[in-house]
Design a protein around this motif. Structure first.
Motif, PDB file in Angstrom:
ATOM      1  N   GLY A  99       0.920  -1.182  -0.039  1.00  9.85           N
ATOM      2  CA  GLY A  99       0.048  -0.168   0.094  1.00  9.85           C
ATOM      3  C   GLY A  99       0.888   1.463   0.013  1.00  9.85           C
ATOM      4  N   VAL A 100       1.947   1.344   0.647  1.00 12.03           N
ATOM      5  CA  VAL A 100       2.795   2.534   0.777  1.00 12.03           C
ATOM      6  C   VAL A 100       3.593   2.526  -0.475  1.00 12.03           C
ATOM      7  CG1 VAL A 100       4.858   3.148   2.014  1.00 12.03           C
ATOM      8  CG2 VAL A 100       2.980   2.255   3.423  1.00 12.03           C
ATOM      9  N   ILE A 101       3.873   1.529  -1.127  1.00 11.33           N
ATOM     10  CA  ILE A 101       4.833   1.584  -2.552  1.00 11.33           C
ATOM     11  C   ILE A 101       3.807   2.016  -3.431  1.00 11.33           C
ATOM     12  CG2 ILE A 101       5.573   0.324  -4.298  1.00 11.33           C
ATOM     13  CD1 ILE A 101       6.645  -1.376  -2.130  1.00 11.33           C
ATOM     14  N   ARG A 102       2.438   1.784  -3.606  1.00 15.10           N
ATOM     15  CA  ARG A 102       1.326   2.323  -4.384  1.00 15.10           C
ATOM     16  C   ARG A 102       1.123   3.850  -4.071  1.00 15.10           C
ATOM     17  NH1 ARG A 102      -3.107  -2.744  -4.668  1.00 15.10           N
ATOM     18  NH2 ARG A 102      -1.862  -3.984  -6.040  1.00 15.10           N
ATOM     19  N   LEU A 138      -7.292  14.195   8.693  1.00 13.74           N
ATOM     20  CA  LEU A 138      -6.899  15.763   8.772  1.00 13.74           C
ATOM     21  C   LEU A 138      -6.651  16.498  10.176  1.00 13.74           C
ATOM     22  CD1 LEU A 138      -8.284  16.681   5.215  1.00 13.74           C
ATOM     23  CD2 LEU A 138      -5.817  15.734   5.747  1.00 13.74           C
ATOM     24  N   GLU A 139      -7.610  16.041  10.951  1.00 12.07           N
ATOM     25  CA  GLU A 139      -7.781  16.772  12.186  1.00 12.07           C
ATOM     26  C   GLU A 139      -6.901  16.356  13.321  1.00 12.07           C
ATOM     27  OE1 GLU A 139      -9.354  19.708  12.543  1.00 12.07           O
ATOM     28  OE2 GLU A 139      -9.516  19.649  10.366  1.00 12.07           O
ATOM     29  N   LEU A 140      -6.106  15.199  12.983  1.00 12.03           N
ATOM     30  CA  LEU A 140      -5.493  14.716  14.025  1.00 12.03           C
ATOM     31  C   LEU A 140      -4.111  15.742  14.593  1.00 12.03           C
ATOM     32  CD1 LEU A 140      -4.950  10.991  12.649  1.00 12.03           C
ATOM     33  CD2 LEU A 140      -6.659  11.941  14.475  1.00 12.03           C
ATOM     34  N   PRO A 141      -3.419  15.473  15.672  1.00  9.97           N
ATOM     35  CA  PRO A 141      -2.469  16.319  15.969  1.00  9.97           C
ATOM     36  C   PRO A 141      -1.268  16.067  14.988  1.00  9.97           C
ATOM     37  CG  PRO A 141      -3.485  15.244  18.019  1.00  9.97           C
ATOM     38  CD  PRO A 141      -4.154  14.693  16.848  1.00  9.97           C
ATOM     39  N   ARG A 142      -0.501  17.104  15.025  1.00  9.42           N
ATOM     40  CA  ARG A 142       0.703  17.090  13.979  1.00  9.42           C
ATOM     41  C   ARG A 142       1.672  17.527  14.788  1.00  9.42           C
ATOM     42  NH1 ARG A 142      -2.132  19.267   8.371  1.00  9.42           N
ATOM     43  NH2 ARG A 142      -4.042  18.309   8.425  1.00  9.42           N
ATOM     44  N   PRO A 143       2.474  16.708  15.377  1.00  5.00           N
ATOM     45  CA  PRO A 143       3.479  17.163  16.385  1.00  5.00           C
ATOM     46  C   PRO A 143       4.716  17.911  15.684  1.00  5.00           C
ATOM     47  CG  PRO A 143       3.422  14.424  16.083  1.00  5.00           C
ATOM     48  CD  PRO A 143       2.307  15.172  15.631  1.00  5.00           C
ATOM     49  N   PHE A 144       5.067  17.501  14.533  1.00 10.52           N
ATOM     50  CA  PHE A 144       6.201  17.965  13.712  1.00 10.52           C
ATOM     51  C   PHE A 144       5.845  19.380  13.039  1.00 10.52           C
ATOM     52  CE2 PHE A 144       7.161  13.437  13.888  1.00 10.52           C
ATOM     53  CZ  PHE A 144       8.257  13.457  14.665  1.00 10.52           C
ATOM     54  N   LEU A 145       4.558  19.414  12.753  1.00  7.43           N
ATOM     55  CA  LEU A 145       3.941  20.451  11.922  1.00  7.43           C
ATOM     56  C   LEU A 145       2.933  21.199  12.405  1.00  7.43           C
ATOM     57  CD1 LEU A 145       3.746  18.303   8.747  1.00  7.43           C
ATOM     58  CD2 LEU A 145       5.511  19.649   9.312  1.00  7.43           C
ATOM     59  N   GLY A 146       3.233  21.725  13.906  1.00  7.95           N
ATOM     60  CA  GLY A 146       2.121  22.455  14.642  1.00  7.95           C
ATOM     61  C   GLY A 146       1.953  23.890  14.079  1.00  7.95           C
ATOM     62  N   ARG A 147       0.668  24.238  14.182  1.00 11.22           N
ATOM     63  CA  ARG A 147       0.207  25.804  13.782  1.00 11.22           C
ATOM     64  C   ARG A 147       1.206  26.783  14.163  1.00 11.22           C
ATOM     65  NH1 ARG A 147      -4.804  23.478  15.682  1.00 11.22           N
ATOM     66  NH2 ARG A 147      -6.477  22.837  14.040  1.00 11.22           N
ATOM     67  N   GLY A 155       3.687  16.386  -1.757  1.00 14.17           N
ATOM     68  CA  GLY A 155       4.010  14.865  -2.220  1.00 14.17           C
ATOM     69  C   GLY A 155       2.685  14.329  -2.725  1.00 14.17           C
ATOM     70  N   GLU A 156       1.553  14.810  -2.489  1.00 12.62           N
ATOM     71  CA  GLU A 156       0.129  14.320  -3.078  1.00 12.62           C
ATOM     72  C   GLU A 156       0.304  14.988  -4.493  1.00 12.62           C
ATOM     73  OE1 GLU A 156      -2.651  15.613  -0.636  1.00 12.62           O
ATOM     74  OE2 GLU A 156      -2.210  14.176   1.037  1.00 12.62           O
ATOM     75  N   GLY A 198       5.781  22.101   4.326  1.00  4.49           N
ATOM     76  CA  GLY A 198       5.968  21.149   5.694  1.00  4.49           C
ATOM     77  C   GLY A 198       5.864  19.732   5.185  1.00  4.49           C
ATOM     78  N   GLU A 199       6.431  18.679   5.668  1.00  3.21           N
ATOM     79  CA  GLU A 199       6.434  17.489   5.174  1.00  3.21           C
ATOM     80  C   GLU A 199       6.789  16.807   6.420  1.00  3.21           C
ATOM     81  OE1 GLU A 199       5.578  16.054   2.230  1.00  3.21           O
ATOM     82  OE2 GLU A 199       5.216  17.706   1.172  1.00  3.21           O
ATOM     83  N   SER A 200       6.060  15.490   6.811  1.00  5.32           N
ATOM     84  CA  SER A 200       6.413  14.616   7.807  1.00  5.32           C
ATOM     85  C   SER A 200       5.915  13.204   7.597  1.00  5.32           C
ATOM     86  CB  SER A 200       5.817  14.999   9.087  1.00  5.32           C
ATOM     87  OG  SER A 200       4.399  14.674   9.345  1.00  5.32           O
ATOM     88  N   LEU A 201       6.674  12.208   8.268  1.00  4.50           N
ATOM     89  CA  LEU A 201       5.970  10.704   8.420  1.00  4.50           C
ATOM     90  C   LEU A 201       4.787  10.968   9.474  1.00  4.50           C
ATOM     91  CD1 LEU A 201       9.445   9.016   8.725  1.00  4.50           C
ATOM     92  CD2 LEU A 201       7.979   9.017   6.725  1.00  4.50           C
ATOM     93  N   PRO A 202       3.907   9.992   9.343  1.00  6.08           N
ATOM     94  CA  PRO A 202       3.818   8.706   8.636  1.00  6.08           C
ATOM     95  C   PRO A 202       3.300   8.829   7.189  1.00  6.08           C
ATOM     96  CG  PRO A 202       2.258   8.599  10.065  1.00  6.08           C
ATOM     97  CD  PRO A 202       2.862  10.020  10.278  1.00  6.08           C
ATOM     98  N   ASP A 203       3.308  10.189   6.776  1.00  7.77           N
ATOM     99  CA  ASP A 203       2.672  10.147   5.328  1.00  7.77           C
ATOM    100  C   ASP A 203       3.538   9.369   4.468  1.00  7.77           C
ATOM    101  OD1 ASP A 203       1.930  11.127   2.960  1.00  7.77           O
ATOM    102  OD2 ASP A 203       1.985  13.476   3.404  1.00  7.77           O
TER     103      ASP A 203
END
Length: 208
Positions: free
Chosen positions: A23-26, A42-51, A141-142, A166-171
């Protein structure tokens, strides 16, 4: 040969991991926007990409005209609009349903300076040099055709205008910083600074 319960569980875990990897590869091979049906993520916390981290990097000023590409349900837009008020926040997304949801939420908060636009990041429907700043978080990335999107962002930004990516895992679509920098510089941006790590970062560029 008889397979024991523990062995079955191990095999099941291996198969599950293999399916997830496929799934990740696809996802990496075929980038696409988060579908409206999955908007809750989209509403989950974003620890590396905070507002607040985005605000520090973007340094928005009241009265500025700012563009967000890929606002989704408005996680950043609803705040960024207030940072630039009485200026304008323009929000471009591929999905009209996302824009409609964002605007409903804006009306609930009496936010009146968001201007939604359905469109493609590779062909921005805005005039040259029409924005003071732009940002896109977990969005580049999308996009199929990231080079084209970055060239378009350079076109619509004023000379010296700011771009924050901004970019971060686990995207699974995460764009590594080194790749982003090379593409952004090829599109006419100058790298300024970065916050974060290989797990997640925000990078600031200047147009021209």
């Amino acid at each position: 040969m008889k397979i024991r319960g523990r062995q079955l569980a191990y095999l099941a875990a291996l198969m599950g991991g293999a399916v997830a990897l496929v799934g990740v590869i696809r996802a990496r091979c075929a980038p696409s926007a988060c579908p409206y049906s999955q908007r809750v993520v989209l509403e989950l916390p974003r620890p590396f990409l905070g507002r607040e981290r985005l605000r520090r990097m973007l340094e928005p000023l009241p009265g500025e005209r700012v563009l967000e590409v890929g606002p989704g349900s408005g996680y950043y837009a609803l705040h960024a609009a207030q940072w630039v008020a009485p200026g304008e926040l323009h929000a471009l997304d591929l999905q009209q349903e996302m824009l409609d949801l964002m605007m409903r939420r804006a009306r609930e908060r009496d936010i009146t300076n968001i201007y939604p636009q359905r469109g493609d990041a590779r062909e921005l429907p805005y005039a040259d040099a029409s924005f003071d700043a732009a940002y896109l978080v977990a969005t580049l990335g999308e996009v199929e055709g990231q080079d084209a999107a970055l060239r378009e962002l350079r076109r619509v930004l004023k000379a010296g205008g700011r771009l924050v990516v901004g970019e971060s895992l686990p995207d699974p679509h995460m764009v590594p910083f080194g790749l982003l920098r090379s593409r952004a510089e090829a599109a006419g941006f100058r790298f300024q600074r970065r916050e974060g790590s290989s797990l997640g970062y925000l990078a600031l560029f200047r147009a021209g």
